[in-house]
Design a protein around this motif. Structure first.
Motif, short mmCIF file in Angstrom:
data_model
loop_
_atom_site.label_atom_id
_atom_site.label_comp_id
_atom_site.label_asym_id
_atom_site.label_seq_id
_atom_site.Cartn_x
_atom_site.Cartn_y
_atom_site.Cartn_z
N PHE A 26 0.87 -1.18 0.08
CA PHE A 26 -0.11 0.10 -0.03
C PHE A 26 0.85 1.28 0.32
CE2 PHE A 26 -2.84 -3.24 2.26
CZ PHE A 26 -3.49 -3.37 1.39
N GLY A 27 2.19 1.26 0.15
CA GLY A 27 2.93 2.40 0.15
C GLY A 27 2.77 3.65 -0.74
N ASP A 28 2.41 3.20 -1.99
CA ASP A 28 2.19 4.34 -2.81
C ASP A 28 0.85 4.96 -2.73
OD1 ASP A 28 4.87 4.04 -4.00
OD2 ASP A 28 3.94 2.87 -5.64
N GLU A 29 -0.08 4.49 -2.06
CA GLU A 29 -1.32 5.06 -1.96
C GLU A 29 -1.62 6.25 -1.18
OE1 GLU A 29 -4.50 1.90 -1.28
OE2 GLU A 29 -3.69 0.65 -2.60
N PRO A 30 -2.32 7.32 -1.55
CA PRO A 30 -2.54 8.41 -0.70
C PRO A 30 -3.32 8.27 0.71
CG PRO A 30 -4.29 8.41 -2.70
CD PRO A 30 -3.47 7.02 -2.67
N ILE A 31 -3.09 8.95 1.36
CA ILE A 31 -3.80 9.15 2.88
C ILE A 31 -3.97 10.59 2.95
CG2 ILE A 31 -3.80 8.83 5.20
CD1 ILE A 31 -3.74 6.21 3.63
N ARG A 32 -5.12 11.15 2.95
CA ARG A 32 -5.52 12.52 3.28
C ARG A 32 -5.37 12.83 4.78
NH1 ARG A 32 -6.94 16.70 1.03
NH2 ARG A 32 -7.64 15.59 -0.89
N ILE A 33 -4.59 13.52 5.23
CA ILE A 33 -4.22 13.90 6.71
C ILE A 33 -5.19 15.02 7.22
CG2 ILE A 33 -2.43 15.07 8.29
CD1 ILE A 33 -1.96 12.21 7.30
N ASP A 34 -5.41 16.04 6.23
CA ASP A 34 -6.47 17.18 6.77
C ASP A 34 -7.03 17.60 5.42
OD1 ASP A 34 -4.51 18.78 5.66
OD2 ASP A 34 -3.81 19.28 7.59
N TYR A 35 -7.91 18.65 5.46
CA TYR A 35 -8.59 19.05 4.07
C TYR A 35 -7.63 19.61 2.94
CZ TYR A 35 -7.26 24.11 5.29
OH TYR A 35 -7.13 25.33 5.78
N GLU A 36 -6.24 19.89 3.36
CA GLU A 36 -5.20 20.08 2.27
C GLU A 36 -3.92 19.43 2.10
OE1 GLU A 36 -4.24 24.45 3.31
OE2 GLU A 36 -3.60 23.66 5.26
N THR A 37 -3.81 18.42 3.06
CA THR A 37 -2.62 17.38 3.17
C THR A 37 -2.92 16.05 2.58
OG1 THR A 37 -1.87 19.15 4.59
CG2 THR A 37 -0.82 17.10 4.23
N VAL A 38 -2.09 15.69 1.52
CA VAL A 38 -2.14 14.15 1.26
C VAL A 38 -0.76 13.74 1.36
CG1 VAL A 38 -2.78 12.58 -0.62
CG2 VAL A 38 -4.31 14.58 -0.08
N VAL A 39 -0.53 12.82 1.98
CA VAL A 39 0.63 12.04 2.01
C VAL A 39 0.63 10.57 1.68
CG1 VAL A 39 2.00 13.43 3.69
CG2 VAL A 39 0.84 11.35 4.42
N SER A 40 1.73 9.64 1.26
CA SER A 40 1.42 8.63 1.00
C SER A 40 1.50 7.25 2.29
CB SER A 40 2.60 8.08 -0.04
OG SER A 40 3.89 7.75 0.77
N GLY A 68 3.67 14.72 13.11
CA GLY A 68 3.02 15.77 12.66
C GLY A 68 1.74 15.40 11.82
N TYR A 69 1.37 14.33 11.83
CA TYR A 69 0.24 13.91 10.73
C TYR A 69 -1.24 13.55 11.67
CZ TYR A 69 3.96 12.66 7.42
OH TYR A 69 4.90 12.66 6.22
N TRP A 70 -1.22 14.21 12.63
CA TRP A 70 -2.20 14.00 13.37
C TRP A 70 -2.72 15.50 13.78
CZ3 TRP A 70 -4.09 9.07 14.46
CH2 TRP A 70 -5.32 9.15 15.44
N PRO A 71 -3.28 16.21 12.95
CA PRO A 71 -3.71 17.53 13.02
C PRO A 71 -4.70 18.10 14.23
CG PRO A 71 -5.02 16.82 11.18
CD PRO A 71 -4.22 15.63 11.89
#
Length: 98
Positions: free
Chosen positions: A46-60, A91-94
């Motif tokens: 799943f490493g390449d899949e996107p995870i939305r952290i908040d309304y403006e931030t997406v990381v893999s 810092g991925y927990w807003p």
């Protein structure tokens, strides 16, 4: 957004609604069949899949797991606890409770 294998807000990414962070990671796991769970195998799949952290931030998924020291998770609560703490530390927990 074209670098992601799918839209993080689309049906495959968040079941047709905007869902965030650890909730999306949890949807990638079958609690009855996937444990013990290898971090290496999880990130490989799943490493390449996107995870939305908040309304403006997406990381893999791989970005999130860069900060996870655990190599294997014995069960879902263990996974949830360790990954959640790693996301907070990185810092991925807003949203934090007061």
């Amino acid at each position: 957004m074209s670098d992601w294998p799918h839209d993080p807000d689309g049906d495959e990414g968040s079941e047709g609604r905007r869902k965030y962070g650890q909730a999306i990671l949890a949807k990638k796991i079958d609690e009855d069949e996937d444990f013990p769970l290898s971090q290496e195998e999880f990130v490989e799949e799943f490493g390449d899949e996107p995870i939305r952290i908040d309304y403006e931030t997406v990381v893999s998924v791989a970005d999130i797991f860069e900060n996870v020291d655990q190599e294997e998770f014995e069960d879902f609560p263990h996974f949830h606890r360790v990954v959640g703490q790693s996301m907070r530390d990185a810092g991925y927990w807003p949203y934090e409770l007061a």
